[in-house]
Motif scaffolding. Sequence first.
Motif, short mmCIF file in Angstrom:
data_model
loop_
_atom_site.label_atom_id
_atom_site.label_comp_id
_atom_site.label_asym_id
_atom_site.label_seq_id
_atom_site.Cartn_x
_atom_site.Cartn_y
_atom_site.Cartn_z
N GLN A 9 35.22 27.17 27.43
CA GLN A 9 34.66 26.08 28.23
C GLN A 9 35.19 26.13 29.66
O GLN A 9 34.44 25.94 30.61
N ASP A 10 36.47 26.42 29.81
CA ASP A 10 37.04 26.54 31.15
C ASP A 10 36.40 27.68 31.94
O ASP A 10 36.13 27.56 33.13
N ALA A 11 36.14 28.79 31.25
CA ALA A 11 35.51 29.93 31.92
C ALA A 11 34.08 29.60 32.34
O ALA A 11 33.63 29.98 33.43
N VAL A 12 33.35 28.90 31.48
CA VAL A 12 31.97 28.51 31.82
C VAL A 12 31.99 27.54 33.01
O VAL A 12 31.17 27.65 33.93
N GLU A 53 29.73 39.89 53.34
CA GLU A 53 31.04 39.93 52.69
C GLU A 53 31.15 38.84 51.64
O GLU A 53 31.68 39.06 50.54
N TYR A 54 30.66 37.64 51.97
CA TYR A 54 30.69 36.54 51.00
C TYR A 54 29.84 36.86 49.78
O TYR A 54 30.23 36.57 48.64
N ALA A 55 28.70 37.46 50.02
CA ALA A 55 27.82 37.81 48.90
C ALA A 55 28.52 38.78 47.96
O ALA A 55 28.47 38.62 46.73
N GLN A 56 29.19 39.79 48.52
CA GLN A 56 29.90 40.75 47.69
C GLN A 56 31.08 40.09 46.97
O GLN A 56 31.33 40.36 45.79
N LEU A 57 31.79 39.22 47.68
CA LEU A 57 32.94 38.55 47.07
C LEU A 57 32.50 37.68 45.89
O LEU A 57 33.06 37.76 44.80
N PHE A 58 31.48 36.85 46.11
CA PHE A 58 31.03 35.97 45.04
C PHE A 58 30.39 36.76 43.90
O PHE A 58 30.52 36.39 42.74
N ALA A 59 29.71 37.85 44.22
CA ALA A 59 29.14 38.68 43.17
C ALA A 59 30.25 39.25 42.28
O ALA A 59 30.13 39.28 41.06
N ALA A 60 31.34 39.69 42.91
CA ALA A 60 32.46 40.23 42.13
C ALA A 60 33.11 39.15 41.28
O ALA A 60 33.43 39.37 40.10
N LEU A 61 33.33 37.96 41.87
CA LEU A 61 33.94 36.86 41.11
C LEU A 61 33.07 36.44 39.93
O LEU A 61 33.56 36.23 38.81
N ILE A 62 31.77 36.34 40.17
CA ILE A 62 30.85 35.92 39.11
C ILE A 62 30.79 36.98 38.01
O ILE A 62 30.80 36.67 36.82
N ALA A 66 31.95 36.43 34.18
CA ALA A 66 31.00 36.68 33.10
C ALA A 66 31.59 37.64 32.07
O ALA A 66 31.40 37.46 30.86
N LYS A 67 32.33 38.65 32.53
CA LYS A 67 32.99 39.57 31.60
C LYS A 67 34.05 38.84 30.78
O LYS A 67 34.19 39.07 29.58
N ASP A 68 34.80 37.93 31.43
CA ASP A 68 35.80 37.15 30.71
C ASP A 68 35.15 36.29 29.64
O ASP A 68 35.68 36.15 28.53
N ILE A 69 34.00 35.72 29.96
CA ILE A 69 33.27 34.91 28.98
C ILE A 69 32.84 35.78 27.81
O ILE A 69 32.96 35.37 26.63
N ASP A 70 32.36 36.98 28.09
CA ASP A 70 31.96 37.89 27.00
C ASP A 70 33.15 38.23 26.10
O ASP A 70 33.02 38.25 24.87
#
Length: 147
Positions: A9-12, A53-62, A66-70
């Motif tokens: 739930q925290d990850a979501v 740069e922001y787009a790449q940063l947020f893409a990496a974070l997301i 998502a991998k952590d959720i999996d």
Amino acid sequence: MADRLTQLQDAVNSLADQFCNAIGVLQQCGPPASFSNIQTAINKDQPANPTEEYAQLFAALIARTAKDIDVLIDSLPSEESTAALQAASLYRLEEENHEAAARLEEVVYRGDMLLEKIQSALADIAQSQLKTRSGSNTDILEFAGVP
């Protein structure tokens, strides 16, 4: 440490925060474009801006979240885990708990015995010191001629 469902739930929630932050930052930093000149705005060669740069940063974070959720979903118990398997696992854990409690009681008992020995030795030392002091006081008085 939280259980797996709470971690999930925290990850979501973290993923939702990242999506909201990404949209907000991209809206804030994105260059304005009018709808009548969409094609010209897209075709313009604009200098690199922090939006990329922001787009790449947020893409990496997301992607990482998502991998952590999996991983968390994969670590959840499967449907094959029946009540009998869970009961057997709980029984085994309870047995381990009883064994650990017995070991702890033994260690506490030995600690208490050691404490008693130490206290007895300290009492003997204190008595010896008192006898030594009273003996030397008696010797001083006898030396001075006082009976």
